[in-house]
Design an enzyme around this catalytic site. Structure first.
Site, PDB file in Angstrom:
ATOM      1  N   LEU A 140      20.398  62.505  39.940  1.00  0.00           N
ATOM      2  CA  LEU A 140      20.023  63.957  40.011  1.00  0.00           C
ATOM      3  C   LEU A 140      21.013  64.697  40.789  1.00  0.00           C
ATOM      4  O   LEU A 140      21.191  65.991  40.469  1.00  0.00           O
ATOM      5  CB  LEU A 140      18.758  64.267  40.634  1.00  0.00           C
ATOM      6  CG  LEU A 140      17.312  63.679  39.522  1.00  0.00           C
ATOM      7  CD1 LEU A 140      15.988  64.027  40.146  1.00  0.00           C
ATOM      8  CD2 LEU A 140      17.648  64.259  38.221  1.00  0.00           C
TER       9      LEU A 140
ATOM     10  N   GLU B  13      17.326  55.058  45.795  1.00  0.00           N
ATOM     11  CA  GLU B  13      16.922  56.152  46.694  1.00  0.00           C
ATOM     12  C   GLU B  13      17.042  55.792  48.186  1.00  0.00           C
ATOM     13  O   GLU B  13      17.287  56.632  49.170  1.00  0.00           O
ATOM     14  CB  GLU B  13      15.261  56.437  46.442  1.00  0.00           C
ATOM     15  CG  GLU B  13      15.197  57.043  45.094  1.00  0.00           C
ATOM     16  CD  GLU B  13      15.819  58.242  44.853  1.00  0.00           C
ATOM     17  OE1 GLU B  13      16.309  59.094  45.613  1.00  0.00           O
ATOM     18  OE2 GLU B  13      16.299  58.150  43.357  1.00  0.00           O
TER      19      GLU B  13
ATOM     20  N   HIS C 223      20.141  56.728  49.446  1.00  0.00           N
ATOM     21  CA  HIS C 223      20.000  58.132  49.909  1.00  0.00           C
ATOM     22  C   HIS C 223      19.755  58.439  51.343  1.00  0.00           C
ATOM     23  O   HIS C 223      20.393  59.232  51.959  1.00  0.00           O
ATOM     24  CB  HIS C 223      19.404  59.032  48.949  1.00  0.00           C
ATOM     25  CG  HIS C 223      19.983  59.560  47.873  1.00  0.00           C
ATOM     26  ND1 HIS C 223      21.001  60.450  47.753  1.00  0.00           N
ATOM     27  CD2 HIS C 223      19.729  59.106  46.529  1.00  0.00           C
ATOM     28  CE1 HIS C 223      21.425  60.558  46.361  1.00  0.00           C
ATOM     29  NE2 HIS C 223      20.762  59.683  45.616  1.00  0.00           N
TER      30      HIS C 223
END
Length: 270
Positions: free
Chosen positions: A169, A211, A214
């Site tokens: 995203l 994730e 991240h």
């Protein structure tokens, strides 16, 4: 015909139910787009993905700075932070307060994740540098299982590596191949602060690793080969120019002069 990856809910122990609640409970990014990058036969008839709680186990996070109330403050609606904004590379703090504000943040993260067509999202992707991720491998509100992971750590990962076409995203419209371990074992806390150990494989493992990166300040193109980077270089440079036009500042990093990063321990070779 509608298709989805699904979880064996019968395998969850009662201790994990708060962790896997449908409305109040993670990961980043994009990965409903993973469904779109897989061929239709593979998407429509996936094997069941087992997620099993092994046992509760404590683990040390003493080296991590603790997030303050100010670090966890936010305003709705949340917005996705795009590459190359520096917040995506910043250190993320440990969460020690499990209150209504955290639950509201989780709800808002799920909301923006669904609205942007993702199946996972990390807190730094919405401008909050804390160790929190949400995901739902099905990517549809009211379907599948919503999962929240707080202060996650990888305790074990498989030797078998799998290549998969990923999106993010924070990198809208960019998709490329990333190699990751097929399965991982995770230590984490749930939305209530309870600790647990869980195994993930298949798509949930892929989403978690994306994730988790991240939360370490690692972006998915850091794990790509130079050949793959070359295939998306122009798109990355377009995002860098977009940042410069928006902020009036030079891009904090440039793919043209990038040096290969040392990878986070636990996920294969750098």
């Amino acid at each position: 015909m509608a298709c989805s990856i699904w979880l064996h809910t019968s395998l969850f122990s009662p201790a994990l139910l708060p962790f896997i609640s449908r409305r109040t409970n993670i990961l980043s990014s994009n990965l409903r787009r993973f469904h779109r990058s897989v061929s239709a036969p593979n998407r429509c008839k996936p094997p069941p993905i087992e997620v099993r709680v092994q046992a509760k186990r404590s683990f040390s996070l003493k080296d991590d700075e603790v997030a303050s109330p100010a670090d966890l403050s936010f305003q709705a609606p949340l917005k996705i932070v795009e590459y190359p904004f520096p917040i995506l590379r910043a250190k993320n703090k440990r969460i020690d307060t499990f209150d209504d504000n955290l639950k509201k943040l989780v709800d808002e993260m799920f909301d923006v994740m669904y609205k942007t067509d993702g199946i996972g999202l990390s807190a730094p992707q919405v401008g909050i540098n804390v160790q929190l991720m949400v995901f739902n491998p099905v990517g549809e509100r009211g379907e599948g299982e919503e999962i929240v992971l707080v202060n996650p750590r990888v305790s074990k990962y498989s030797k078998k590596m799998v290549l998969f076409n990923e999106g993010c995203l924070s990198f809208p419209g960019i998709y490329a191949d990333v190699e990751r371990p097929e399965s991982v074992k995770i230590d984490a806390r749930d939305i209530t602060g309870a600790r647990f150990l869980v195994n993930l494989s298949g798509l949930p493992a892929r989403v978690f690793q994306h994730e988790f990166d991240h939360l370490q300040g690692v972006l998915f193109f850091d794990r790509m080969t130079e050949e793959v980077i070359d295939s998306i270089r122009a798109e990355l440079q377009a995002l860098e120019k977009k940042y410069e036009d928006k902020t009036g500042k030079p891009s904090p990093e440039k793919v043209a002069t990038r040096q290969r990063r040392t990878m986070v321990a636990g996920f294969g070779k750098s």
